[in-house]
Design an enzyme around this catalytic site. Structure first.
Site, PDB file in Angstrom:
ATOM      1  N   ASP A  99       0.830  -1.205   0.000  1.00  0.00           N
ATOM      2  CA  ASP A  99       0.000   0.000   0.000  1.00  0.00           C
ATOM      3  C   ASP A  99       0.864   1.254   0.000  1.00  0.00           C
ATOM      4  O   ASP A  99       0.629   2.185  -0.763  1.00  0.00           O
ATOM      5  CB  ASP A  99      -0.955  -0.008   1.205  1.00  0.00           C
ATOM      6  N   ASP A 102       7.220   3.647   3.116  1.00  0.00           N
ATOM      7  CA  ASP A 102       7.462   4.776   4.018  1.00  0.00           C
ATOM      8  C   ASP A 102       8.937   4.744   4.406  1.00  0.00           C
ATOM      9  O   ASP A 102       9.791   5.119   3.617  1.00  0.00           O
ATOM     10  CB  ASP A 102       6.496   4.600   5.196  1.00  0.00           C
TER      11      ASP A 102
HETATM   12  P1  IMP Z   1       7.609   1.191   6.388  1.00  0.00           P
HETATM   13  O1  IMP Z   1       8.215  -0.066   6.936  1.00  0.00           O
HETATM   14  O2  IMP Z   1       7.955   2.377   7.245  1.00  0.00           O
HETATM   15  O3  IMP Z   1       7.901   1.445   4.937  1.00  0.00           O
HETATM   16  O4  IMP Z   1       6.064   1.042   6.661  1.00  0.00           O
HETATM   17  C1  IMP Z   1       5.142   0.618   5.757  1.00  0.00           C
HETATM   18  C2  IMP Z   1       3.847   0.361   6.483  1.00  0.00           C
HETATM   19  O5  IMP Z   1       3.568   1.388   7.434  1.00  0.00           O
HETATM   20  C3  IMP Z   1       2.703   0.405   5.520  1.00  0.00           C
HETATM   21  O6  IMP Z   1       2.441  -0.853   4.963  1.00  0.00           O
HETATM   22  C4  IMP Z   1       1.567   0.948   6.387  1.00  0.00           C
HETATM   23  O7  IMP Z   1       0.898  -0.101   7.051  1.00  0.00           O
HETATM   24  C5  IMP Z   1       2.237   1.816   7.412  1.00  0.00           C
HETATM   25  N1  IMP Z   1       2.192   3.261   7.042  1.00  0.00           N
HETATM   26  C6  IMP Z   1       3.222   4.056   6.706  1.00  0.00           C
HETATM   27  N2  IMP Z   1       2.810   5.308   6.415  1.00  0.00           N
HETATM   28  C7  IMP Z   1       1.457   5.295   6.552  1.00  0.00           C
HETATM   29  C8  IMP Z   1       0.433   6.294   6.371  1.00  0.00           C
HETATM   30  O8  IMP Z   1       0.654   7.458   6.000  1.00  0.00           O
HETATM   31  N3  IMP Z   1      -0.822   5.880   6.616  1.00  0.00           N
HETATM   32  C9  IMP Z   1      -1.154   4.607   7.006  1.00  0.00           C
HETATM   33  N4  IMP Z   1      -0.232   3.651   7.187  1.00  0.00           N
HETATM   34  C10 IMP Z   1       1.066   3.983   6.967  1.00  0.00           C
END
Ligand code: IMP
Ligand code: MG
Length: 182
Positions: A99, A102
């Site tokens: 989705d 981040d």
């Molecule tokens: P990462 O490991 O920081 O890349 O996190 C990815 C996960 O964090 C995604 O699959 C989401 O579940 C959650 N996430 C990161 N940013 C957002 C946001 O703006 N809204 C909702 N969920 C987020």
């Protein structure tokens, strides 16, 4: 509920068009391959459901659930497998469906785990990319939208498990999480 949405960032029509474009591109790129789409639960289910219906070549799907976040808006830095894939992926052309990208911590971990299971190839499609917050070196192979560093919900994305059912991607009003431990 929508009273807590400060603004709509990506509306339904814009999402529909972009997902159709991605589906077309993926259909071309994978037409002679063994496409296996792996969705990372739960945030990517809406994107997965729409994307797979825009792909017109044979494909399989599987699901995995990992956790890198608590219930709030900040990362805990912890990634663990809550639910693993049902089937082996050896020999498949794996497309990880996310989705949002981040910090990249989740994907970085997934790439290592899944890469060690000998897929024929491994690529990443993400609906949303927040490059400003990246902590590891990951560039998606397919990306719907690059967005600014704002917390977004809807189209599968949650805040504390809510808002996933919104048909658009919106920015949550800060009042929605004020006073909580996020
Ligand atoms: P990462 O490991 O920081 O890349 O996190 C990815 C996960 O964090 C995604 O699959 C989401 O579940 C959650 N996430 C990161 N940013 C957002 C946001 O703006 N809204 C909702 N969920 C987020
Ligand atoms: Mg989430």
């Amino acid at each position: 509920m929508s009273g807590k949405i400060a603004k709509i960032l990506i509306d339904e029509e814009t999402l529909r068009k972009k997902v159709a474009e991605l589906g077309k591109q993926i259909s071309e790129d994978y037409k002679d391959k063994k496409l296996l789409m792996v969705s990372v639960l739960k945030g990517s289910v809406v994107f997965m459901a729409d994307l797979m219906r825009n792909i017109d070549i044979p494909l399989r799907i599987d699901f995995m659930s990992v956790s890198s976040y608590g219930s709030g808006v900040k990362t805990s830095g912890v990634v663990k497998i809550l639910k693993d894939l049902d089937h082996p992926i050896e020999g498949y052309d794996l497309l990880i469906v996310e989705d949002i990208l981040d910090s990249g911590m989740t994907l970085n971990y997934l790439r290592e785990v899944l890469g060690s299971r000998n897929p024929k190839s491994m690529r990443l499609v993400t609906l949303l990319d927040k490059p400003d917050r990246r902590q590891v070196d990951i560039v998606p192979d397919y990306c719907g939208f690059v967005i600014p560093d704002e917390f977004v919900v809807g189209y599968g994305l949650d805040y504390a498990e809510e808002y996933r059912n919104l048909p658009y991607v919106g920015v949550l009003d800060p009042s929605a999480w004020q006073g909580q431990d996020a």
